[in-house]
Design a protein around this motif. Structure first.
Motif, PDB file in Angstrom:
ATOM      1  N   ILE A 196      14.046 -46.399  -5.962  1.00 30.78           N
ATOM      2  CA  ILE A 196      12.769 -46.265  -6.670  1.00 30.78           C
ATOM      3  C   ILE A 196      12.804 -45.078  -7.627  1.00 30.78           C
ATOM      4  N   ILE A 197      13.399 -43.975  -7.200  1.00 31.63           N
ATOM      5  CA  ILE A 197      13.497 -42.802  -8.075  1.00 31.63           C
ATOM      6  C   ILE A 197      14.233 -43.158  -9.363  1.00 31.63           C
ATOM      7  N   LEU A 198      15.323 -43.891  -9.237  1.00 25.99           N
ATOM      8  CA  LEU A 198      16.096 -44.268 -10.424  1.00 25.99           C
ATOM      9  C   LEU A 198      15.329 -45.264 -11.295  1.00 25.99           C
ATOM     10  N   HIS A 199      14.584 -46.164 -10.673  1.00 26.40           N
ATOM     11  CA  HIS A 199      13.757 -47.083 -11.463  1.00 26.40           C
ATOM     12  C   HIS A 199      12.695 -46.315 -12.247  1.00 26.40           C
ATOM     13  N   ILE A 200      12.145 -45.268 -11.645  1.00 31.12           N
ATOM     14  CA  ILE A 200      11.157 -44.451 -12.349  1.00 31.12           C
ATOM     15  C   ILE A 200      11.810 -43.734 -13.525  1.00 31.12           C
ATOM     16  N   ILE A 201      13.002 -43.192 -13.310  1.00 32.63           N
ATOM     17  CA  ILE A 201      13.698 -42.480 -14.380  1.00 32.63           C
ATOM     18  C   ILE A 201      14.020 -43.423 -15.537  1.00 32.63           C
ATOM     19  N   TYR A 202      14.469 -44.629 -15.216  1.00 31.99           N
ATOM     20  CA  TYR A 202      14.827 -45.596 -16.254  1.00 31.99           C
ATOM     21  C   TYR A 202      13.608 -46.358 -16.788  1.00 31.99           C
ATOM     22  N   ASN A 203      12.445 -46.127 -16.177  1.00 30.05           N
ATOM     23  CA  ASN A 203      11.200 -46.780 -16.591  1.00 30.05           C
ATOM     24  C   ASN A 203      11.320 -48.304 -16.549  1.00 30.05           C
ATOM     25  N   ILE A 204      11.856 -48.807 -15.456  1.00 26.54           N
ATOM     26  CA  ILE A 204      11.954 -50.246 -15.243  1.00 26.54           C
ATOM     27  C   ILE A 204      11.265 -50.583 -13.924  1.00 26.54           C
ATOM     28  N   SER A 205      10.835 -51.814 -13.808  1.00 32.04           N
ATOM     29  CA  SER A 205      10.052 -52.224 -12.648  1.00 32.04           C
ATOM     30  C   SER A 205      10.945 -52.502 -11.443  1.00 32.04           C
ATOM     31  N   CYS A 219       5.714 -39.034 -15.697  1.00 30.56           N
ATOM     32  CA  CYS A 219       6.426 -40.316 -15.643  1.00 30.56           C
ATOM     33  C   CYS A 219       5.606 -41.434 -15.007  1.00 30.56           C
ATOM     34  N   ILE A 220       4.460 -41.114 -14.400  1.00 29.22           N
ATOM     35  CA  ILE A 220       3.587 -42.150 -13.835  1.00 29.22           C
ATOM     36  C   ILE A 220       2.337 -42.209 -14.701  1.00 29.22           C
ATOM     37  N   THR A 221       2.414 -42.975 -15.751  1.00 31.76           N
ATOM     38  CA  THR A 221       1.323 -43.123 -16.711  1.00 31.76           C
ATOM     39  C   THR A 221       0.890 -44.586 -16.755  1.00 31.76           C
ATOM     40  N   PRO A 222      -0.277 -44.881 -17.339  1.00 33.60           N
ATOM     41  CA  PRO A 222      -0.816 -46.247 -17.268  1.00 33.60           C
ATOM     42  C   PRO A 222       0.113 -47.351 -17.750  1.00 33.60           C
ATOM     43  N   ARG A 223       1.003 -47.073 -18.674  1.00 31.70           N
ATOM     44  CA  ARG A 223       1.848 -48.137 -19.219  1.00 31.70           C
ATOM     45  C   ARG A 223       3.219 -48.215 -18.550  1.00 31.70           C
ATOM     46  N   PRO A 280       9.542 -34.180  -7.525  1.00 27.31           N
ATOM     47  CA  PRO A 280       9.614 -32.763  -7.903  1.00 27.31           C
ATOM     48  C   PRO A 280      10.885 -32.076  -7.420  1.00 27.31           C
ATOM     49  N   SER A 281      11.432 -32.513  -6.285  1.00 28.36           N
ATOM     50  CA  SER A 281      12.664 -31.901  -5.784  1.00 28.36           C
ATOM     51  C   SER A 281      13.820 -32.108  -6.752  1.00 28.36           C
ATOM     52  N   TYR A 282      13.773 -33.206  -7.501  1.00 28.54           N
ATOM     53  CA  TYR A 282      14.834 -33.507  -8.460  1.00 28.54           C
ATOM     54  C   TYR A 282      14.452 -33.098  -9.882  1.00 28.54           C
ATOM     55  N   GLY A 283      13.454 -32.228  -9.986  1.00 25.71           N
ATOM     56  CA  GLY A 283      13.075 -31.706 -11.294  1.00 25.71           C
ATOM     57  C   GLY A 283      12.349 -32.699 -12.169  1.00 25.71           C
ATOM     58  N   ILE A 284      11.643 -33.645 -11.567  1.00 26.70           N
ATOM     59  CA  ILE A 284      10.932 -34.680 -12.318  1.00 26.70           C
ATOM     60  C   ILE A 284       9.439 -34.539 -12.042  1.00 26.70           C
ATOM     61  N   ASP A 285       8.645 -34.433 -13.088  1.00 29.49           N
ATOM     62  CA  ASP A 285       7.201 -34.272 -12.950  1.00 29.49           C
ATOM     63  C   ASP A 285       6.540 -35.638 -12.783  1.00 29.49           C
ATOM     64  N   PRO A 286       5.922 -35.921 -11.632  1.00 30.87           N
ATOM     65  CA  PRO A 286       5.283 -37.231 -11.442  1.00 30.87           C
ATOM     66  C   PRO A 286       4.205 -37.525 -12.484  1.00 30.87           C
ATOM     67  N   LYS A 287       3.481 -36.500 -12.917  1.00 26.92           N
ATOM     68  CA  LYS A 287       2.392 -36.722 -13.869  1.00 26.92           C
ATOM     69  C   LYS A 287       2.902 -37.217 -15.213  1.00 26.92           C
ATOM     70  N   ALA A 341      18.195 -35.855 -18.778  1.00 28.60           N
ATOM     71  CA  ALA A 341      17.047 -35.778 -19.680  1.00 28.60           C
ATOM     72  C   ALA A 341      15.725 -35.843 -18.918  1.00 28.60           C
ATOM     73  N   ALA A 342      15.724 -36.529 -17.783  1.00 26.24           N
ATOM     74  CA  ALA A 342      14.495 -36.667 -16.999  1.00 26.24           C
ATOM     75  C   ALA A 342      14.277 -35.511 -16.041  1.00 26.24           C
ATOM     76  N   SER A 343      15.329 -34.758 -15.750  1.00 28.85           N
ATOM     77  CA  SER A 343      15.256 -33.694 -14.748  1.00 28.85           C
ATOM     78  C   SER A 343      15.365 -32.327 -15.404  1.00 28.85           C
ATOM     79  N   ASP A 344      14.620 -31.370 -14.864  1.00 26.69           N
ATOM     80  CA  ASP A 344      14.715 -30.008 -15.382  1.00 26.69           C
ATOM     81  C   ASP A 344      15.488 -29.081 -14.444  1.00 26.69           C
ATOM     82  N   ASN A 345      16.098 -29.650 -13.396  1.00 24.60           N
ATOM     83  CA  ASN A 345      16.929 -28.831 -12.512  1.00 24.60           C
ATOM     84  C   ASN A 345      18.274 -29.497 -12.221  1.00 24.60           C
TER      85      ASN A 345
END
Length: 338
Positions: free
Chosen positions: A137-146, A174-178, A165-172, A102-106
């Protein structure tokens, strides 16, 4: 952790042998016969990468390195993990394929098949070409946990963001203020503001670049290298230059106005008050000559307040104090971020 939670770990072992580095191979069936030489592995304490590093196994033990966050019994989702990711340094991460997809487009660098049967997908080990600290860290970002409790360095965080981006994930997206990763990156801004700003500029992370820019006010623009300027890009480079130039010009404008003269008195007429105007002009010219964008209000107050000691007129003293106070207020409200 209960021993039953490690049953899936034992699926990767047969006797005392284990194979690593193969993509998309199935878990071996767990043996029903007794294996006296096999012990349930217990992960040691986590390291910077978020995964334990096992000691050299003895002849009678099989030790498996497993993430201390993404392990089989972790309650990260209502469903149990159905996929194991294996880093290049042989650390297992148990994840949910539907969350990764769901987090990746590739399809996560085309590593995760979507047409596999349920039984195959639940018994799949996928080799990921990343070291465990970065993959963690990549997996923590995908799961949105610290992942702040691992205290990763900024270099590791930056490497992980660059790999998204290599894993089809847009940093913009998933990296938001909250998000926890936004707060973690921002915590490094006081120590390495240019690096954080460059990372934010590269992926157009405006909400990260804005608070970081306030830590760049003391940065000497003349020391900016061509490589860094190219990495920042014209859009955010222009904003940083305009921030510095704008604050310097604002300080000069604020210093330009001298203290207001008071009504002439028998002991202090307009001619006498010109001494205060000249003293202010000299002091403000000194400050404006090197008007830096990071000048503090305390520095301005310390530079101008001594002028009061050279005045004999109480009205002139009060007028100078009021002017300094007004200057401090004006400078404090000048914008400090892009």
């Amino acid at each position: 952790m209960d021993i039953s939670n490690w049953d899936s770990v034992l699926q990767f072992t047969s006797g005392a042998n284990m194979e690593f580095g193969l993509q998309d191979h199935d878990f071996p069936e767990q043996s029903t016969s007794s294996t006296p030489n096999l012990q349930v592995p217990t992960p040691p304490h986590s390291t910077d990468g978020g995964s334990p590093i096992c000691d050299d196994p003895s002849d009678n033990n099989v030790l498996v390195s497993i993430s201390t966050t993404f392990y089989p019994g972790a309650n990260l989702h209502s469903l149990p993990p159905d996929l194991a990711l294996l880093s290049t340094d042989s650390v297992f991460f148990y994840v949910h394929s539907h969350i990764i997809l769901a987090a990746s487009d590739n399809k996560f660098l085309s590593l995760i098949p979507t047409s596999s049967s349920k039984e195959q997908s639940s018994n799949m080990v996928i080799h990921v070409p990343e070291l465990s600290p970065v993959l963690n860290i990549i997996l923590h970002i995908i799961y949105n946990i610290s992942c702040s409790h691992y205290s990763p360095s900024f270099e590791t965080l930056s490497d992980a963001v660059h790999r998204l981006p290599s894993y089809g994930i847009d940093p913009k997206s998933c990296i938001t203020p909250r998000t926890p990763i936004h707060a973690l990156l921002l915590s490094h801004a006081p120590l390495c503001p240019l690096d954080v700003y460059t990372l934010a500029a590269k992926y157009d992370l405006y909400d990260l670049a804005v608070p970081t820019s306030s830590h760049l006010l003391s940065f000497q623009l003349s020391t900016l290298t061509d490589e860094t300027a190219e990495a920042i890009g014209p859009k955010y480079l222009r904003r940083m230059f305009f921030l510095h130039i704008g604050r310097s010009d604002a300080l000069k404008r604020i210093l330009l106005q001298p203290p207001h003269p008071h009504a002439p008195t028998p002991w202090c007429d307009f001619a006498d008050q010109k001494n205060l105007t000249r003293a202010w002009a000299l002091a403000s010219a000194y400050l404006a000559w090197d008007a830096r964008p990071d000048v503090s209000t305390g520095f301005l107050e310390a530079a101008l307040t001594p002028l009061v000691e050279h005045l004999s007129c109480d009205l002139c003293k009060q007028g100078l104090k009021d002017r300094i106070k007004n200057l401090i207020v004006q400078w404090s409200v000048v914008k400090r971020t892009i």
